[in-house]
Design a protein around this motif. Structure first.
Motif, PDB file in Angstrom:
ATOM      1  N   ARG A   1       1.401  -1.527  -0.074  1.00 36.78           N
ATOM      2  CA  ARG A   1      -0.242  -0.281   0.172  1.00 36.78           C
ATOM      3  C   ARG A   1       0.937   0.915  -0.078  1.00 36.78           C
ATOM      4  N   SER A   2       0.405   2.342  -1.138  1.00 36.11           N
ATOM      5  CA  SER A   2       1.212   3.379  -0.664  1.00 36.11           C
ATOM      6  C   SER A   2       1.404   3.615   0.474  1.00 36.11           C
ATOM      7  N   ASP A   3       0.880   3.937   1.630  1.00 29.18           N
ATOM      8  CA  ASP A   3       1.541   4.333   2.742  1.00 29.18           C
ATOM      9  C   ASP A   3       2.031   4.039   3.915  1.00 29.18           C
ATOM     10  N   ASN A   4       2.858   2.386   3.027  1.00 29.06           N
ATOM     11  CA  ASN A   4       3.809   2.264   3.222  1.00 29.06           C
ATOM     12  C   ASN A   4       4.571   2.168   2.550  1.00 29.06           C
ATOM     13  N   ILE A   5       5.165   2.443   1.726  1.00 31.05           N
ATOM     14  CA  ILE A   5       5.923   2.582   0.315  1.00 31.05           C
ATOM     15  C   ILE A   5       7.891   3.142   1.044  1.00 31.05           C
ATOM     16  N   ASP A   6       7.617   3.972   1.479  1.00 37.99           N
ATOM     17  CA  ASP A   6       8.647   4.289   2.357  1.00 37.99           C
ATOM     18  C   ASP A   6       9.100   3.587   3.173  1.00 37.99           C
ATOM     19  N   THR A   7       9.057   3.015   4.566  1.00 34.89           N
ATOM     20  CA  THR A   7       8.876   1.525   5.158  1.00 34.89           C
ATOM     21  C   THR A   7       9.583   0.814   4.220  1.00 34.89           C
ATOM     22  N   ALA A   8       9.574   0.276   3.294  1.00 33.56           N
ATOM     23  CA  ALA A   8       9.240  -1.320   2.200  1.00 33.56           C
ATOM     24  C   ALA A   8      10.438  -1.181   1.325  1.00 33.56           C
ATOM     25  N   LEU A   9      11.390   0.485   1.191  1.00 34.56           N
ATOM     26  CA  LEU A   9      12.275   0.766  -0.010  1.00 34.56           C
ATOM     27  C   LEU A   9      13.429   0.677   1.379  1.00 34.56           C
TER      28      LEU A   9
END
Length: 738
Positions: A606-614
């Motif tokens: 989900r786009s709100d998790n992209i920072d953590t995921a990257l």
């Protein structure tokens, strides 16, 4: 990404929601709920917007408009499946699915492929216990042609002896290939037979050679006349179309199809609750490693416990931080692969938990480990972290299903056909969000009881000795509906070439706004490509680089694949388990792989998790530990996978073909390695493969697609990859791996 021993086709989880606006039908209108539950929006999952109507002949029509797509999906779902196979005719619904791809009065054999594949689309079909569906995706200006073709298949199918004989032979060969030849083909073939006593779900959908041989042309014609009728079908159209024009085309091609007289036969069977455990032991050829399977009865898909059981299954086996993987595969190393899958149906379903044992391990050890994890669900509350992770994974799965026009149509169709309510899937999302740890324990105690389990121990034929094995067959008590020939069976003949009606011409090309990739480069050489697509709060991130299996040196086949599998098995600051837990808490998993000419690491969140995921993706790419313990664990799993692959004729044929084509060149060896080459690979070999692909950011590209703009993508890339230094300049000539 760990090695997968085989692929299992799982039933859809049914977690996509739907909402509707009512539009007057041409003849009769079917009312639909006005708007999605507020919970769907609050969960971040956009509802599926649709309109519905019912024609006078009983055909139900659902339309899902998407003006942003250049494509359209046409799907026809018939309310007939393997449960409707007549007695002595198992596999009949599946056989008939094949016949639907032959000729109609105006369609010549294989013409449907020309109408779809020749314009860049695709077509396919599947047979389930509860339904048979036919679906196509084509450019939107070909919609009328596909509606005409599906109406042809519904109203004027040609069933003649030659087509019947050829397609029966095709299905028999599928049976030989999928059930008899593949390792563990019989393991899952036996699952319905050990799980049911009365319900027709007991019969494997693909049938048996004997039943297929017993079928006649008269049977096939009677089956078509009985079940393939407009009042037993639902048409779904999803994509870019004009609603008024769609109505006119549906009326033109489908409304004239007559509704037959008489009712549609249905099987009414109540499966008795199992009160005593059952146990089966079989010895099968082509079984490189022992296996164990446990089957538990589940309630129907519409039952109030279904949501909690979906969450339970997620905790048990979704992802590599799941209980079965962590316990059986990672810590105990008793299994090469372990998992579970629930089959939710209109009637009673099944949850299967299974383990393919690791080399040197026994079926007894695998069964004990499986039962211990099932018991833990009954005896202890799951943790808040496990509960949140399972819900996030289900939510992300619902979002991913909605990315395409065919995915949205299929999600709506599952709700309509299996649960009988287009709003059911949205309701399921809300129910999943409300599941508690106490709910998971309650349904485990209710449905996963030891006395309700059927156990299958699956052993290699060569280990039998003088031991007795159990015969597994469909119970004689299984109820079926007799196949009686309706009085109005119509035998259709192909039209002559002079009389044949041609498909409608394509319409004007539909021009839709397509995401335009934006390429940027960081100071360290990393290329960042962004393709923005708004509408769904999802982002896919893939880091790709040159290198790959073509660079495996002589005697080290499988080096690149082993390196890729090890990258997410621990970094300088995180263990393999910590990586799995962190990534899967976001509702996703990291996939790392080596192809012949490259390597990749990717995920979708989900786009709100992209920072953590990257941040996690960068850690895996930049700082893999390649710990000796993880190398040995992954080497063992890879060797087990090779053993299984060498028992699969298709895998062996593929390896032989590559050797015949490329000889001793870079593409001639098996990319997954051999038992000998995998044993020879050292940590230094793995580091050498890593350096080829990942030591220089200038050799890599970060691709971000979805709900993210180029400015945000560059900022995130700078944050997580901007300080990625080049070890040395290893820019490689991809065209010349040797």
């Amino acid at each position: 990404m760990r090695v997968s021993i085989w692929t299992i086709a799982l039933l859809a989880l049914g977690v996509a929601g739907c909402a509707t606006t009512e539009r007057p039908g041409a003849i009769a209108s079917q009312a639909a709920p006005a708007g999605a539950p507020a919970s769907a929006s609050s969960l971040g999952v956009p509802p599926i917007r649709y309109t519905s109507r019912t024609l006078a002949n009983g055909l139900r029509v659902y339309a899902l408009r998407d003006e942003a797509s250049p494509n359209v999906s046409v799907q026809v779902w018939y309310d007939v499946g393997s449960r409707d196979d007549p007695r002595g005719r198992s596999g009949f619904a599946h056989l008939f699915e094949h016949l639907m791809f032959k000729a109609t009065r105006n369609l010549v054999p294989e013409q449907l492929d020309r109408l779809t594949e020749d314009v860049g689309g695709f077509n396919n079909a599947s047979t389930d216990d509860d339904y048979t569906n036919y679906y196509e995706v084509v450019p939107a200006n070909h919609l009328e042609r596909l509606l005409w073709a599906e109406a042809e298949r519904m109203g004027s199918l040609v069933v003649e002896p030659g087509y019947f004989a050829s397609e029966r032979d095709v299905v028999k060969e599928e049976y030989r290939t999928r059930v008899l030849a593949q390792p563990y083909g019989r393991l899952f073939h036996y699952l319905p037979q050990i799980s049911y006593d009365v319900h027709p779900y007991a019969r494997p959908g693909i049938g048996s050679i004997e039943d297929l041989d017993a079928a006649t042309i008269e049977d096939v014609r009677a089956f078509h006349a009985t079940y393939y009728r407009p009042d037993n079908a639902v048409l779904f159209v999803s994509g870019n179309f004009d609603p008024a024009q769609l109505d006119r085309w549906v009326d033109r091609y489908f409304a004239p199809i007559a509704r037959p007289a008489g009712s549609i036969p249905r099987v009414d069977a109540d499966e008795p609750e199992r009160t005593q455990p059952r146990r089966f032991t079989v010895y099968e050829p082509n079984t490189p490693l022992p296996a164990v399977l446990l089957s538990y009865r589940l309630p129907p898909a519409s039952h109030e416990d279904a949501a909690a059981l979906q969450v339970l299954d997620g905790i048990l086996s979704t992802g590599e931080s799941s209980r079965l993987h962590q316990s059986l595969v990672y810590r105990q190393r008793v299994a090469a692969q372990a998992g579970s899958f629930p089959s939710f149906r209109r009637g009673p379903g099944v949850l299967a938990a299974f383990a393919i044992l690791a080399g040197g391990q026994t079926a007894e050890a695998g069964e004990a480990a499986l039962r211990a994890e099932i018991a833990r669900l009954r005896d202890e509350l799951v943790t808040p972290a496990e509960l949140a992770e399972a819900k996030n994974e289900l939510l992300t799965g619902a979002l991913r299903e909605r990315e395409t026009v065919d995915g949205r149509a299929s999600a709506l169709a599952e709700a309509v056909i299996v649960e009988g309510d287009p709003a059911a899937a949205d309701r399921r999302l809300a129910e999943i969000a409300a599941v508690t740890a106490e709910d998971v324990q309650r349904v485990a105690r209710r449905w996963l009881r030891d006395e309700g389990a059927a156990t299958l121990v699956y052993l290699p034929e060569e280990s039998r000795g003088g031991a007795r094995e159990d015969e597994i067959r469909t119970a004689a008590t299984v109820r079926t509906t007799p196949l009686a020939s309706p009085p109005d069976v119509r035998i259709v003949q192909p039209a002559s070439e002079a009389e044949r009606v041609a498909p409608p011409a394509p319409g004007p090309a539909v021009v839709a706004a397509m995401p335009q990739p934006v390429s940027q480069r960081l100071a360290n050489g990393l290329t960042v490509v962004t393709a923005r697509r708004a509408g769904l709060p999802l982002v896919s991130a893939y880091l790709v680089a040159g290198g790959g299996s073509a660079f495996d040196p002589e005697g080290r086949a499988g080096r690149a694949s082993l390196m890729a599998a090890l990258m997410s098995e621990g970094t300088a600051t995180r263990s393999a388990t910590e990586i799995d837990q962190a990534v899967e808490a976001l509702g996703t998993s990291i996939g790392s792989a080596a192809d012949w000419d490259g390597a990749s690491i990717g995920l979708t969140v989900r786009s709100d998790n992209i920072d953590t995921a990257l941040g996690l993706l960068a850690d895996v790419a930049r700082n893999p530990a390649f710990a000796a313990e993880e190398l040995e664990r992954q080497r063992s799993q890879s060797i087990d996978a090779v053993r299984v692959g060498m028992s699969d004729p298709a895998t062996v044929a593929g390896m032989a073909a590559m050797r015949a084509l490329y000889g001793d060149g870079p593409y001639g060896h098996p990319s997954s390695g051999t038992e000998r080459s995998l044993r020879a690979i050292t940590r230094e070999d793995v580091l050498a493969a890593y350096r080829i692909s990942w030591s220089n950011p200038g050799n890599a590209t970060l691709v971000l697609a979805g709900d993210i703009d180029p400015e945000a993508a560059r900022a995130l890339a700078e944050r997580h990859f901007g300080r990625w230094p080049a070890m040395f300049d290893n820019r490689i000539d991809i065209a010349s791996p040797a």
